[in-house]
Design a protein around this motif. Sequence first.
Motif, mmCIF file in Angstrom:
data_model
loop_
_atom_site.group_PDB
_atom_site.id
_atom_site.type_symbol
_atom_site.label_atom_id
_atom_site.label_comp_id
_atom_site.label_asym_id
_atom_site.label_seq_id
_atom_site.Cartn_x
_atom_site.Cartn_y
_atom_site.Cartn_z
ATOM 1 N N ALA A 265 39.017 68.923 -18.847
ATOM 2 C CA ALA A 265 38.429 68.103 -17.790
ATOM 3 C C ALA A 265 37.546 66.998 -18.350
ATOM 4 N N SER B 105 44.994 66.697 -23.153
ATOM 5 C CA SER B 105 45.075 68.116 -23.499
ATOM 6 C C SER B 105 44.568 68.340 -24.913
ATOM 7 N N VAL C 160 42.644 65.182 -11.900
ATOM 8 C CA VAL C 160 42.925 63.831 -12.399
ATOM 9 C C VAL C 160 43.573 62.986 -11.305
ATOM 10 N N GLN D 183 44.238 76.358 -15.881
ATOM 11 C CA GLN D 183 43.303 75.297 -16.215
ATOM 12 C C GLN D 183 44.004 73.945 -16.285
ATOM 13 N N SER D 184 45.209 73.904 -16.836
ATOM 14 C CA SER D 184 45.934 72.631 -16.941
ATOM 15 C C SER D 184 46.354 72.119 -15.566
ATOM 16 N N GLN E 287 46.055 62.906 -18.035
ATOM 17 C CA GLN E 287 45.343 64.110 -18.441
ATOM 18 C C GLN E 287 45.394 64.248 -19.962
ATOM 19 N N GLY F 63 43.371 70.937 -13.679
ATOM 20 C CA GLY F 63 42.957 69.672 -14.270
ATOM 21 C C GLY F 63 43.838 68.523 -13.818
ATOM 22 N N SER G 171 39.709 64.262 -19.928
ATOM 23 C CA SER G 171 40.548 63.604 -18.918
ATOM 24 C C SER G 171 39.721 62.663 -18.048
ATOM 25 N N SER G 172 38.556 63.115 -17.586
ATOM 26 C CA SER G 172 37.702 62.246 -16.773
ATOM 27 C C SER G 172 37.228 61.045 -17.575
ATOM 28 N N ALA H 122 40.410 73.809 -25.412
ATOM 29 C CA ALA H 122 39.534 73.776 -24.240
ATOM 30 C C ALA H 122 38.498 74.881 -24.330
ATOM 31 N N GLY I 203 44.819 71.447 -20.523
ATOM 32 C CA GLY I 203 44.202 70.213 -20.062
ATOM 33 C C GLY I 203 42.691 70.353 -20.044
#
Length: 816
Positions: free
Chosen positions: A327, A88, A282, A274-275, A86, A278, A330-331, A91, A325
Amino acid sequence: MSACVPARADSARTKHVHPPHSPPPGGPRRFRVAGADVSAAIAVFLIALPLSLGIALATGAPLQAGLVAAAVGGIVAGRIGGCPLQVSGPAAGLTVVTADLIQRYGWRTTCAITVLAGIAQLGLGCLRVARSALAVSPAIVHGMLAGIGVTIAVAQLHIVLGGTPQSSVPDNLVALPAQLAGLHPADLAVSVLTLTLLLLWPRVPGRAGEILGKLPAALIAVAGATAVAALTGLRLPKVDLPSWSSHALASLPEGPVLGLVAAVLTTTLVCSVQSLLGAVAVDKLVAARPSLTGRVKRSDLDRELLGQGAANIVSGSLGGLPIAGVAVRSSANVAAGAVSRNSTMLHGVLVVIAALLMVPALELIPLASLAALVMAVGLKMVSLNHIRTVTRHREVLVYAVTTCGVVFLGVLEGVALGIAVAVGVALHRLTRTRITHDDMERVHHVHVRGQLTFLAVPRLSRILHQVPHGADAVVELDGSFMDHAAYETLQDWQKTHTAHGGSVDITGRRPGTRISEPAEVDGCRCRPWTPWRNHQCEHPPTAPASGADRQATTGRSTGRSSDGSSGIATGPDARGAAGASRASGAPDGPPGHELARGISAFHRNIAPPMRRELARLAREGQQPSQLFLTCADSRVVTSMITSSGPGDLFVVRNVGNFVPLPGEESGDDSVAAAIEYAVDVLKVRSITVCGHSGCGAMQALLGADPGGARTPLQRWLRHGVPSLERAPAHTGGDHRARPRLAGRQPADAAERLCLANVVQQLEHLRAHESVARALDAGDLELHGMYFHVGEAQSYLLSEDADGDVFELVREPNPTG
């Protein structure tokens, strides 16, 4: 075979221990970063750089604050956090919260609030309450993100048009007509160019699109708009990065105590939820990449909270934005091939380098381009997929109230409203129970939709007493909860009804929660899906039997033990019971009796709860995701071993699960036609060839006489000759080059041939034109499967350095 499920990396690691009198091993191992992590870090860095500046612009914070948060999020949260992949940083979900804090308390106090929120996250992580944070209804989370997205988009629209946003959504909407009347064409042109590149870049067709698509659209959009603005000489507001020597750091918080406490709680809530969400997302992305199985551990959510808290403390102390985190990044990190947390940390190092060495280049970026980028991100936060999901689960009211509350009142107020509405909806569902009574073909159906509590007992009792004495009745419970009052009412009515000669079947509840023993229907007490040969209780006794005898007979037929547990009698016990039944003089049923009895059980037990789903499938047509090609053996029940239902599998069965090569003289057009229809018409995404233990076709192949008479069966078995050549009957030589089961060698020649046959038929599949075309386009996957009937275990085909291996599909670890 790349299309098959790859083997897991479970190889044992050998510990090398040096002899007692030998010198110790060399110096400490050097730190190494995998090449996949380096490429993933560069991809994430190229996305994070423009987004960090854009989010800082949207909040009204110094633009360096976005770079500080991105660097700290990558290095600190990446190193300490519990989700290795993930990423961070600043955001979009925190934009509205941070902007409100800056407007109320100023930038330095906002940094202090970020530090306090980080300390609160450390406390939550130490208390190990991360899993509890996930108890928030998804409709509230999605509604919160949608409200934040709307707020971001409306505010950034003013910058896109060349103006300045107001402090709230209503104010921005009121000022929008005047802004449209006085728009700045240069800002609008740069914004439109940014949005156009952002939209079209991932859609570049052909080979060029595959190559160019590796560059992130966000970077291309901002870089393209910046280049056009510089070349055309447009006079626009641009990024202004003051000297780092004048960068504002955190100070002691100033303001009302209650307001500061609410601000800290809001920041902590949004960052944490949110973290954690996320991190869960993940984990799903990592699970979809089999190459990471065993290399990347599942997220430790409590450790992730500790990592996020530490990152927020450092970011706030250094004058950075709040961290969570993200999204998008991370994706992108997972998609780019990252294999460890080194990619996240390296991306943070790259942000530091850019912040120190690329200031002149960053100051060429127009603010309108960054605003357009952030506005697009905000609009994506209003996900149509989320709206469809909450609508399907009847939570659209919770979603809508949360969204409107965030837009018009604020994040904390909107989430509080959403929680209140969610609790109200849950209480309403608990007390709202629909009970209907239908008379269908002389069987009375009582359908209970919802939870059965004491509040529904009067209606339940009234409906149950509408069923005539002596009639057959089916009570369908479509709910997961029943309190003691409802239980007693239903049990007392069942006893009374059966005492008057009627029958009662209670369906819809999970095994182990039945009201009482199933009532006999036509003398049969067996459950649905009981094999026909185990229906020994279907024959009426020739003479009245005592209660104990009846109980013993029923116990044998259904496999019911003395402690009340239930099962189905199989194997020798079942055959012995059947033999005893025949020996006792019980007459066999007429031809077709078993079939008619099975259909009757389907109408009584299975059809009522399935009728709505089957009606939907009848309207929409079949849309299976898989073509499942397996043997005609009666012991292989495809829906049972795959836990699939109507509409999931397009099944082709034949003796030996053969796929004849196209164009052969003795080919078979029926199998080829099914393959062509599944691939070209139904657009299935995968094809599975499934063999099984004890296959009669494989045994017939091993004992076939090459010069024997060509009966239809012998002509059909000719399609298995290539499999026979792939798996010679002798046992010498190197087994690693042949298909095998992981952990053991094949039990006999028949099992060896069955495994080789699955691999061979997958090769035959590739020879079919429709399959080859779909494989080349990347629209189809091929899988091999082996089902051991006696062990009730399934194996999926994978490929490793030693050849084709069938790996056991293990049960998920509930504590993992």
